[in-house]
Design a protein around this motif. Sequence first.
Motif, short mmCIF file in Angstrom:
data_model
loop_
_atom_site.label_atom_id
_atom_site.label_comp_id
_atom_site.label_asym_id
_atom_site.label_seq_id
_atom_site.Cartn_x
_atom_site.Cartn_y
_atom_site.Cartn_z
N LEU A 232 17.58 83.38 29.62
CA LEU A 232 16.95 82.29 29.56
C LEU A 232 16.13 81.76 28.27
N ILE A 233 15.77 82.87 27.51
CA ILE A 233 15.06 82.75 26.50
C ILE A 233 16.08 82.35 25.33
N VAL A 234 17.05 83.18 25.30
CA VAL A 234 17.91 83.03 24.03
C VAL A 234 18.61 81.69 24.15
N ILE A 235 18.83 80.94 25.59
CA ILE A 235 19.31 79.66 25.66
C ILE A 235 18.34 78.67 25.02
N ILE A 236 17.00 78.68 25.59
CA ILE A 236 16.05 77.98 24.92
C ILE A 236 15.80 78.13 23.55
N VAL A 237 15.56 78.99 22.97
CA VAL A 237 15.54 79.32 21.67
C VAL A 237 16.74 78.99 20.69
N GLY A 238 17.87 79.47 21.08
CA GLY A 238 18.98 79.07 20.68
C GLY A 238 19.63 77.72 20.55
N SER A 239 19.24 77.17 21.46
CA SER A 239 19.47 75.73 21.50
C SER A 239 18.77 74.93 20.59
N LYS B 37 20.64 85.48 0.58
CA LYS B 37 19.41 86.21 1.05
C LYS B 37 18.36 85.40 1.11
N THR B 38 18.20 84.31 0.19
CA THR B 38 17.06 83.48 0.22
C THR B 38 17.03 82.63 1.36
N SER B 39 18.30 82.12 1.84
CA SER B 39 18.53 81.34 3.02
C SER B 39 18.44 82.26 4.31
N LEU B 40 18.75 83.21 4.43
CA LEU B 40 18.64 84.19 5.62
C LEU B 40 16.80 84.26 5.75
N TYR B 41 16.24 84.55 4.57
CA TYR B 41 14.88 84.80 4.86
C TYR B 41 14.06 83.42 5.06
N GLN B 42 14.46 82.43 4.72
CA GLN B 42 13.89 81.09 5.19
C GLN B 42 14.19 80.96 6.66
N GLU B 43 15.22 81.12 7.11
CA GLU B 43 15.41 81.21 8.55
C GLU B 43 14.66 82.00 9.15
N VAL C 18 24.74 78.68 6.31
CA VAL C 18 23.69 78.10 7.46
C VAL C 18 23.81 78.47 8.87
N TYR C 19 25.37 78.45 9.21
CA TYR C 19 25.64 78.79 10.60
C TYR C 19 25.53 80.27 11.06
N PHE C 20 26.09 81.09 9.94
CA PHE C 20 25.89 82.54 10.29
C PHE C 20 24.50 83.12 10.27
N ASN C 21 23.69 82.39 9.35
CA ASN C 21 22.21 82.71 9.23
C ASN C 21 21.42 82.45 10.40
N LYS C 22 21.75 81.30 11.18
CA LYS C 22 21.30 81.37 12.30
C LYS C 22 21.69 82.35 13.50
N PHE C 23 22.99 82.45 13.38
CA PHE C 23 23.47 83.69 14.29
C PHE C 23 22.80 85.08 14.02
N ILE C 24 22.50 85.28 12.98
CA ILE C 24 22.06 86.78 12.61
C ILE C 24 20.50 86.53 13.04
N THR C 25 19.83 85.46 12.91
CA THR C 25 18.52 85.32 13.31
C THR C 25 18.15 85.49 14.53
N LYS D 9 11.07 80.43 9.08
CA LYS D 9 11.14 79.40 10.04
C LYS D 9 10.81 79.68 11.74
N PHE D 10 11.70 80.63 11.96
CA PHE D 10 11.94 81.22 13.24
C PHE D 10 10.62 81.80 13.59
N SER D 11 10.03 82.78 12.76
CA SER D 11 8.73 83.36 13.25
C SER D 11 7.61 82.46 13.15
N HIS D 12 7.70 81.14 12.64
CA HIS D 12 6.44 80.55 12.75
C HIS D 12 6.59 79.34 14.14
N LYS D 13 7.62 79.49 14.77
CA LYS D 13 7.62 78.91 16.22
C LYS D 13 6.85 79.45 17.16
N LYS D 14 6.21 78.72 18.13
CA LYS D 14 5.29 79.26 19.06
C LYS D 14 6.14 80.02 20.10
#
Length: 261
Positions: free
Chosen positions: A65-72, A13-19, A97-104, A22-27
């Motif tokens: 296009l967005i998910v390609i740029i953001v996901g990469s 849960k903590t790892s997912l929250y951190q993910e 780590v891997y699946f938290n990134k996918f969920i995000t 981080k994601f929400s603080h990207k421009k």
Amino acid sequence: MTSSEMKAVNIMKTSLYQEFYKFSHKKITWVAPMLLLGYMALWIAYPMTRLMTMMTYDSSDAINLIVIIVGSTMFSMEFQNNTILTLIYKSSSKPTVYFNKFITIFVYDVLLHALSLAFTIVIALTIRPVAWMKVYRYNQPLIINMLSTTGIDVLTSVLIISLVFVISTMINSNAVVITASMAVVFFGEAISTDFMNLDSSLAYLFKWNPFNMTLLTLQYSNYPLYHETTLLTNLQISLGALAYMLTFLGVGYLIFRKKRF
């Protein structure tokens, strides 16, 4: 649940929250939705109002296009900044780590589709009115066409995300990952056609190539045209997209698990 299991759940849960943090603080996370709306607005003057409504004003291309740029960037930037080891250490395991990134990125993808739906409804209620309950494609009301297209496009975009994950776990360069992913997605139709033109006698086999599956949304919204290219029914291409999505996610995870940092 034992104390060790509780500890593992809390770490996840903590790892997912951190993910998400981080994601929400990207421009790009906040700029991309505005670009999506701007792109959709360009299609408002297009004469085929019902088709544009069904396709939520061609939001699919922009979202892909967005998910390609953001996901990469989700893996490649961690590799480039040498923060991946710290992330794995804090998360206690590579699968987390891997699946938290996918969920995000999946949640972000769904939110982008929800935004495109909302904007389409606003357009339909103001600038370009449509008869929501009038039968359009597949003997269904337009509103069902629109909702179905959106749901199908979520599957298409998740397929693309899974492909991006495979490429980004193999290659550390963010620019290369974006370029390779965009080439696959936006030239998928041409690549797929070339595959099937290699040997017409094997078209029944080549039609199941993964590039064909990226045409799912386009085929659903314009079946007569794209069925000639894919040679698959909507159900077949949907099942194929789902199968490749799960396969790519699995392959990406295996590469990530074996990768040395």
